[in-house]
Motif scaffolding. Structure first.
Motif, PDB file in Angstrom:
ATOM      1  N   ASN A   1       0.830  -1.199   0.000  1.00 26.90           N
ATOM      2  CA  ASN A   1       0.000   0.000   0.000  1.00 26.90           C
ATOM      3  C   ASN A   1       0.870   1.257   0.000  1.00 26.90           C
ATOM      4  OD1 ASN A   1      -1.865   1.931   2.249  1.00 26.90           O
ATOM      5  ND2 ASN A   1      -2.675   1.371   0.243  1.00 26.90           N
ATOM      6  N   ALA A   2       1.978   1.206   0.716  1.00 22.46           N
ATOM      7  CA  ALA A   2       2.925   2.325   0.722  1.00 22.46           C
ATOM      8  C   ALA A   2       3.496   2.544  -0.680  1.00 22.46           C
ATOM      9  CB  ALA A   2       4.056   2.058   1.718  1.00 22.46           C
ATOM     10  N   LEU A   3       3.922   1.459  -1.336  1.00 17.68           N
ATOM     11  CA  LEU A   3       4.477   1.562  -2.688  1.00 17.68           C
ATOM     12  C   LEU A   3       3.433   2.079  -3.671  1.00 17.68           C
ATOM     13  CD1 LEU A   3       6.446  -1.831  -2.817  1.00 17.68           C
ATOM     14  CD2 LEU A   3       7.427   0.443  -2.569  1.00 17.68           C
ATOM     15  N   TYR A   4       2.220   1.579  -3.552  1.00 18.08           N
ATOM     16  CA  TYR A   4       1.125   1.990  -4.439  1.00 18.08           C
ATOM     17  C   TYR A   4       0.906   3.501  -4.343  1.00 18.08           C
ATOM     18  CZ  TYR A   4      -3.562   2.021  -6.527  1.00 18.08           C
ATOM     19  OH  TYR A   4      -4.655   2.281  -7.316  1.00 18.08           O
ATOM     20  N   ASN A   5       0.850   4.009  -3.132  1.00 16.07           N
ATOM     21  CA  ASN A   5       0.661   5.450  -2.933  1.00 16.07           C
ATOM     22  C   ASN A   5       1.825   6.254  -3.499  1.00 16.07           C
ATOM     23  OD1 ASN A   5      -1.825   6.414  -1.431  1.00 16.07           O
ATOM     24  ND2 ASN A   5      -1.266   4.621  -0.214  1.00 16.07           N
TER      25      ASN A   5
ATOM     26  N   TRP B   1      10.865   6.396   1.472  1.00 18.73           N
ATOM     27  CA  TRP B   1      11.325   5.196   2.184  1.00 18.73           C
ATOM     28  C   TRP B   1      10.134   4.399   2.706  1.00 18.73           C
ATOM     29  CZ3 TRP B   1      11.997   4.597   7.877  1.00 18.73           C
ATOM     30  CH2 TRP B   1      12.713   3.423   8.214  1.00 18.73           C
ATOM     31  N   CYS B   2       9.943   3.187   2.187  1.00 18.18           N
ATOM     32  CA  CYS B   2       8.789   2.352   2.537  1.00 18.18           C
ATOM     33  C   CYS B   2       9.233   1.121   3.331  1.00 18.18           C
ATOM     34  CB  CYS B   2       8.077   1.877   1.276  1.00 18.18           C
ATOM     35  SG  CYS B   2       7.528   3.205   0.173  1.00 18.18           S
ATOM     36  N   GLY B   3       8.380   0.699   4.236  1.00 20.01           N
ATOM     37  CA  GLY B   3       8.662  -0.517   4.993  1.00 20.01           C
ATOM     38  C   GLY B   3       7.398  -1.043   5.630  1.00 20.01           C
ATOM     39  N   SER B   4       7.515  -2.168   6.315  1.00 15.85           N
ATOM     40  CA  SER B   4       6.362  -2.713   7.037  1.00 15.85           C
ATOM     41  C   SER B   4       6.852  -3.734   8.058  1.00 15.85           C
ATOM     42  CB  SER B   4       5.357  -3.368   6.079  1.00 15.85           C
ATOM     43  OG  SER B   4       5.686  -4.721   5.837  1.00 15.85           O
ATOM     44  N   PHE B   5       5.912  -4.236   8.851  1.00 11.05           N
ATOM     45  CA  PHE B   5       6.204  -5.269   9.845  1.00 11.05           C
ATOM     46  C   PHE B   5       5.748  -6.644   9.359  1.00 11.05           C
ATOM     47  CE2 PHE B   5       5.745  -1.221  12.006  1.00 11.05           C
ATOM     48  CZ  PHE B   5       6.907  -1.171  12.759  1.00 11.05           C
ATOM     49  N   SER B   6       5.395  -6.732   8.083  1.00 12.55           N
ATOM     50  CA  SER B   6       4.832  -7.973   7.540  1.00 12.55           C
ATOM     51  C   SER B   6       5.857  -9.100   7.476  1.00 12.55           C
ATOM     52  CB  SER B   6       4.257  -7.719   6.150  1.00 12.55           C
ATOM     53  OG  SER B   6       3.195  -6.799   6.211  1.00 12.55           O
ATOM     54  N   LYS B   7       7.110  -8.782   7.228  1.00 13.72           N
ATOM     55  CA  LYS B   7       8.125  -9.830   7.089  1.00 13.72           C
ATOM     56  C   LYS B   7       8.853 -10.124   8.389  1.00 13.72           C
ATOM     57  CE  LYS B   7       7.262  -9.945   2.688  1.00 13.72           C
ATOM     58  NZ  LYS B   7       6.422 -11.019   2.132  1.00 13.72           N
ATOM     59  N   SER B   8       8.744  -9.220   9.342  1.00 12.33           N
ATOM     60  CA  SER B   8       9.520  -9.379  10.566  1.00 12.33           C
ATOM     61  C   SER B   8       8.685  -9.699  11.797  1.00 12.33           C
ATOM     62  CB  SER B   8      10.321  -8.096  10.852  1.00 12.33           C
ATOM     63  OG  SER B   8       9.435  -6.991  10.995  1.00 12.33           O
ATOM     64  N   LEU B   9       7.379  -9.397  11.767  1.00 16.10           N
ATOM     65  CA  LEU B   9       6.606  -9.489  13.002  1.00 16.10           C
ATOM     66  C   LEU B   9       5.210 -10.084  12.825  1.00 16.10           C
ATOM     67  CD1 LEU B   9       6.779  -8.799  16.032  1.00 16.10           C
ATOM     68  CD2 LEU B   9       5.815  -6.552  15.491  1.00 16.10           C
ATOM     69  N   ALA B  10       4.397  -9.512  11.941  1.00 13.58           N
ATOM     70  CA  ALA B  10       2.995  -9.937  11.854  1.00 13.58           C
ATOM     71  C   ALA B  10       2.458  -9.689  10.442  1.00 13.58           C
ATOM     72  CB  ALA B  10       2.154  -9.183  12.884  1.00 13.58           C
ATOM     73  N   PRO B  11       2.586 -10.673   9.536  1.00 15.57           N
ATOM     74  CA  PRO B  11       2.139 -10.482   8.146  1.00 15.57           C
ATOM     75  C   PRO B  11       0.680 -10.052   8.027  1.00 15.57           C
ATOM     76  CG  PRO B  11       3.435 -12.496   8.350  1.00 15.57           C
ATOM     77  CD  PRO B  11       3.215 -11.987   9.740  1.00 15.57           C
TER      78      PRO B  11
ATOM     79  N   ARG C   1      -0.940  -6.216   8.491  1.00 15.18           N
ATOM     80  CA  ARG C   1      -0.914  -5.246   7.397  1.00 15.18           C
ATOM     81  C   ARG C   1      -0.602  -3.834   7.907  1.00 15.18           C
ATOM     82  NH1 ARG C   1       0.965  -7.511   4.704  1.00 15.18           N
ATOM     83  NH2 ARG C   1       0.558  -6.211   2.883  1.00 15.18           N
ATOM     84  N   VAL C   2       0.489  -3.711   8.635  1.00 16.43           N
ATOM     85  CA  VAL C   2       0.931  -2.412   9.146  1.00 16.43           C
ATOM     86  C   VAL C   2       2.253  -2.046   8.474  1.00 16.43           C
ATOM     87  CG1 VAL C   2       1.690  -1.112  11.164  1.00 16.43           C
ATOM     88  CG2 VAL C   2      -0.237  -2.698  11.349  1.00 16.43           C
ATOM     89  N   GLY C   3       2.237  -0.955   7.740  1.00 15.64           N
ATOM     90  CA  GLY C   3       3.436  -0.481   7.067  1.00 15.64           C
ATOM     91  C   GLY C   3       3.562   1.019   7.206  1.00 15.64           C
ATOM     92  N   TRP C   4       4.520   1.592   6.471  1.00 14.86           N
ATOM     93  CA  TRP C   4       4.732   3.036   6.563  1.00 14.86           C
ATOM     94  C   TRP C   4       5.473   3.531   5.340  1.00 14.86           C
ATOM     95  CZ3 TRP C   4       7.887  -0.362   9.214  1.00 14.86           C
ATOM     96  CH2 TRP C   4       9.256  -0.302   8.908  1.00 14.86           C
TER      97      TRP C   4
END
Length: 471
Positions: free
Chosen positions: A183-187, A309-319, A322-325
């Protein structure tokens, strides 16, 4: 010095001696009692150190004989070649292949080497569940109320604080929360491009980014990419006059696992800024590094606000949370307006759960444990691929993330191979999924973020046999 640090110190010393070939393949290690006397530690500490080395397939135990440098350590497969995208080929899109791979998502009896997500056993699910209850108690309306469009202040503050691990200078006001990294990349794409524009991507690249760009009507140039150092900067220079944006997975690219050296990142930011071209940076895997320090993102070198700069917690914590930034630099107001139009706001509950998880050091502790397990898994997979796949197999040696890229004999078509593997309840991601062109047909991506056990090794052995039988 604590017992934990001591056993790691001993293991690290032996690992360095093996890497420098002071200890060669087949050499016998000093006995446990000898090492105990040298370091003046307990037998259990030495045993822990040797178990650590065994888990990485660096040493092996021989009954009634002792420990030896593992034979599998010395047999190194080559890494894949630098990609050479066929830039002017007619496009041929692999949607059907992607659908077939994702259709396996809900089948529990299939070993999913195909999906780029960590197994549940690697995630702190019980602790997160407690956090959900706590957040429901503390949030207005138990999380049912709207929050500010820019996102949870608490989470934005923690993300900006976390940026200190790469010496980032972000504040909570620089960050906008999103529904995951996609969603971050899309925006970001919507903010800086319009249909018909041309963008530059790595090759191979995560298929979701390819599909997104195509749906937005963008033309794509795939850049030659090295499996260790990332894109070839000379190739980027040649296309600067025609591109409107560039999107890179700078740290531990999916699927290659490449990590751009600092000087490359700095030069890419300089070139793009000079030509007023935004860089959409997907730093999804930056925190999952195997070395001693986190690699900096391109954002570190951004002085003009051109890096998103985009990232999320999907790969490290809780896929599934759906929390990213995104820290969008000079494009922040555009991103916030788009978010208001699309979703009004992002759900507050899981943002608060993660903010609380970060607040008290639990995220840092979890990441250290996760990185250790993934690095061990990576070494186990590489050993198994060396043992069970054809000798001309090439495999990446990523220093982070949790995917391996295999380049097989050119006679093999992994899309066809997939049909045979799925009949044996084994799923992988064929290389053709990661490009818009008809290439990488002899490649595959494997996820090593699964729990390592005898069954998993057996499945890798069976997959290797399928590959051998295809020759």
């Amino acid at each position: 010095m604590s017992k934990e640090v001591l056993y790691l110190k001993i293991a690290g010393t032996v690992e360095q001696q093996i890497a420098s070939e002071t200890l060669k393949v087949g050499d016998k290690l000093p006995s446990i009692r000898t090492v105990q006397k040298i370091y003046n530690v307990s037998l259990n500490t030495v045993k822990q150190a040797f178990l650590e080395l065994e888990s990485k397939s660096l040493i092996e135990s021989r009954p009634k004989s002792g420990y030896y440098v593992s034979n599998s350590y010395g047999r190194r497969l080559s890494i894949p070649d630098t990609s050479k995208p066929k830039l002017y080929d007619k496009e041929k899109h692999p949607e059907d292949l992607i659908t077939r791979v994702f259709d396996t998502l809900y089948y529990k009896d299939i070993t999913k080497f195909s999906l780029g997500v960590p197994a549940n056993g690697l995630l702190p699910i019980a602790k997160l569940n407690k956090g959900v209850i706590k957040a429901m108690r503390n949030l207005e309306g138990s999380g049912t109320a709207y929050e500010p469009v820019q996102g949870s202040v608490n989470l934005r503050r923690n993300i900006s604080r976390w940026s200190f691990v790469w010496a980032g200078q972000l504040t909570e006001n620089d960050v906008v929360t999103t529904s995951g990294a996609m969603n971050a990349l899309y925006n970001c794409f919507i903010a800086v491009t319009k249909p018909g524009d041309t963008i530059a991507l790595e090759s191979p690249i995560y298929f979701g980014i390819l599909q997104m760009a195509r749906e937005l009507g963008l033309k794509i140039i795939e850049l030659p990419t090295h499996p260790v150092t990332g894109i070839e900067i000379d190739a980027l220079k040649k296309i600067l006059p025609v591109i409107k944006a560039c999107c890179l997975v700078s740290n531990f690219n999916n699927p290659l696992g490449s990590c751009m050296p600092d000087e490359h990142k700095k030069e890419v930011v300089r070139l793009l800024t000079q030509h007023n071209i935004p860089l959409i940076e997907d730093d999804l895997y930056g925190d999952i590094f195997f070395g001693t320090t986190r690699p900096v993102p391109c954002k570190y070198y951004d002085e003009a606000g051109m890096v998103m700069w985009c990232g999320s917690f999907s790969k490290s914590l809780a896929p599934g949370y759906r929390v990213g930034w995104v820290a969008p630099g000079k494009f922040k107001e555009k991103i916030i307006r788009q978010k208001l139009l699309q979703t009004i706001s992002t759900p507050p509950l899981y943002q608060e759960v993660i903010a609380d998880f970060m607040e008290h050091g639990r995220y840092d502790h979890h990441l250290r444990t996760l990185r250790h397990k993934l690095y061990t898994n990576c070494l186990q997979y590489q050993r198994a691929i060396t043992d069970y796949f054809p000798e001309n197999t090439k495999v990446t040696q990523p220093q982070g993330g949790f995917v391996l890229w295999l380049e097989l004999d050119k006679r093999i078509d992994t899309a066809m191979l997939y049909n045979q593997a799925i009949k044996q309840n084994i799923s992988f991601a064929p290389g053709r999924m990661f490009t818009q062109h008809n290439q990488f047909n002899n490649c595959m991506r494997l996820n090593f973020g699964l729990k390592w056990d005898e069954k998993l090794e057996s499945d890798l052995k069976r997959l290797g046999k399928i590959v051998k039988n295809a020759l």
